[in-house]
Write an enzyme that holds these catalytic residues in place. Sequence first.
Site, short mmCIF file in Angstrom:
data_model
loop_
_atom_site.label_atom_id
_atom_site.label_comp_id
_atom_site.label_asym_id
_atom_site.label_seq_id
_atom_site.Cartn_x
_atom_site.Cartn_y
_atom_site.Cartn_z
N ASP A 33 65.38 3.97 29.07
CA ASP A 33 65.12 5.41 29.07
C ASP A 33 66.45 6.14 29.25
OD1 ASP A 33 62.24 7.12 30.11
OD2 ASP A 33 64.20 8.12 29.97
N GLY A 38 62.66 11.92 31.35
CA GLY A 38 62.02 11.08 32.37
C GLY A 38 62.74 11.21 33.71
N THR A 118 49.43 10.01 17.75
CA THR A 118 48.77 11.21 18.26
C THR A 118 47.67 11.71 17.33
OG1 THR A 118 49.14 13.57 18.68
CG2 THR A 118 50.65 12.54 17.17
N TYR A 142 55.62 17.92 14.88
CA TYR A 142 55.35 16.82 15.81
C TYR A 142 54.42 15.79 15.16
CZ TYR A 142 53.14 14.39 19.71
OH TYR A 142 52.63 13.42 20.55
N ASN A 171 44.56 14.43 24.38
CA ASN A 171 45.46 15.08 25.34
C ASN A 171 45.61 14.30 26.64
OD1 ASN A 171 44.84 17.09 23.28
ND2 ASN A 171 46.00 18.46 24.59
N HIS A 190 52.50 22.06 28.86
CA HIS A 190 51.11 21.59 28.69
C HIS A 190 50.13 22.42 29.53
CE1 HIS A 190 52.87 17.60 27.21
NE2 HIS A 190 52.32 18.22 26.19
N ARG A 282 49.68 30.13 19.27
CA ARG A 282 50.92 29.34 19.20
C ARG A 282 50.94 28.64 17.84
NH1 ARG A 282 51.58 24.52 23.52
NH2 ARG A 282 50.16 23.52 22.06
N1 UDP Z 1 47.90 26.26 25.93
C1 UDP Z 1 47.82 27.56 26.40
N2 UDP Z 1 48.69 27.96 27.38
C2 UDP Z 1 49.63 27.12 27.90
C3 UDP Z 1 49.69 25.79 27.42
C4 UDP Z 1 48.81 25.40 26.43
O1 UDP Z 1 46.99 28.35 25.94
O2 UDP Z 1 50.39 27.53 28.78
C5 UDP Z 1 46.92 25.81 24.92
C6 UDP Z 1 47.52 25.35 23.61
O3 UDP Z 1 47.76 26.44 22.74
C7 UDP Z 1 46.42 24.41 23.12
C8 UDP Z 1 45.89 23.77 24.41
O4 UDP Z 1 46.25 24.70 25.45
O5 UDP Z 1 45.37 25.17 22.55
C9 UDP Z 1 46.48 22.41 24.73
O6 UDP Z 1 47.88 22.53 24.62
P1 UDP Z 1 48.89 21.45 25.21
O7 UDP Z 1 50.27 21.98 24.98
O8 UDP Z 1 48.51 21.13 26.62
O9 UDP Z 1 48.63 20.13 24.37
P2 UDP Z 1 48.64 19.89 22.77
O10 UDP Z 1 47.20 19.95 22.36
O11 UDP Z 1 49.48 20.93 22.13
O12 UDP Z 1 49.22 18.52 22.65
#
Ligand code: UDP
Length: 327
Positions: A33, A38, A118, A142, A171, A190, A282
């Site tokens: 790593d 990390g 993913t 991604y 997730n 997240h 987003r």
């Molecule tokens: N999300 C949000 N506010 C935050 C972080 C995430 O509304 O501060 C939303 C994001 O747009 C998605 C969901 O939560 O709809 C899960 O996002 P996350 O980034 O946790 O995981 P991802 O699904 O992108 O891998």
Amino acid sequence: MKKNILVAGGAGYIGSHMVLFLLDKGYEPIIYDNLSEGHQESILGGKFIQGDLADTAKLHQVFNDYDISAVMHFAAHCYVGESVTNPKKYYQNNVFNAYNLLNVMLEHKVNKFIFSSTCATYGNPIKLPLTEDHPQNPINPYGNTKLVVEKILHDYSHAYDLKSIALRYFNASGAEPQARIGEGHDPETHLIPNVLDAALGLKELKIFGDDYDTPDGTCIRDYIHVMDLAQAHWLALEKLLDGHQTDFFNLGTGTGYSNKEVIQAAEKVTGKKISVSIVERRAGDPPSLVGSSDKAKKELGWKPEYDSLEKIIETAWKWHLKLRKIN
Ligand code: UDP
């Protein structure tokens, strides 16, 4: 003799939980790593080598020094939003560095590889829950980077007999139940850790869009506990060591929760009111991602233990209080 398993990214969130699991199952994790994301204190055993996957000479050294039975690769960038604004970073690390690792492995005749893929490789679902045969049309960089590696694995399997299992996570969430390790990204993007920070009054929670075509207008995701993910990786590893052919599996729970439902569950677990502001969508977010893991249950014998969002958030909360140094 314990088998050496190279865990690339073993100091990260999922990698460090994997290291604990491997130790528990009698393997010797060799953690590689660069500590860019990390944390050394998250490594609770095994041997640690600080190195970058782009450093080919160092990688060769590791394979010369240790008799490696298989490689698990967690060392990738994982932020959908950031991948849209900075795809170069994602292609560099998630594709080129993975490619480098695979080629070094093959030079050393190591041909067993577990890959963190993913659900983002599926893109916008045509049908839910997603099964492994759903078309893969990612809608963000991604997901693209992870799909490229899946394709490399497919081609290398045929040409070079590289045996791999790609695990398509939904997730990842929660923490090791004793809260020795957990999720600690900086910056954190997240949802669950952001919700917990908001519960502690440390952050203002922004929800990215409430005008999606879902029952409450917010995105739906399938939250899977990190220890259940680790269990699935261990089962996949044992299959590969037993001669299993190249394969891929979803790892989800089959149940989706909207962003608003995640907040409600967190309010229940923490006993705190969480205030929220709704902001723009987003970029790169599909409305709903929920996965069927029937294949992993049937073929790997996977038995996930965390069957409710509240149980998952409870472990995340316990860890989060420790992370933020709150008793
Ligand atoms: N999300 C949000 N506010 C935050 C972080 C995430 O509304 O501060 C939303 C994001 O747009 C998605 C969901 O939560 O709809 C899960 O996002 P996350 O980034 O946790 O995981 P991802 O699904 O992108 O891998």
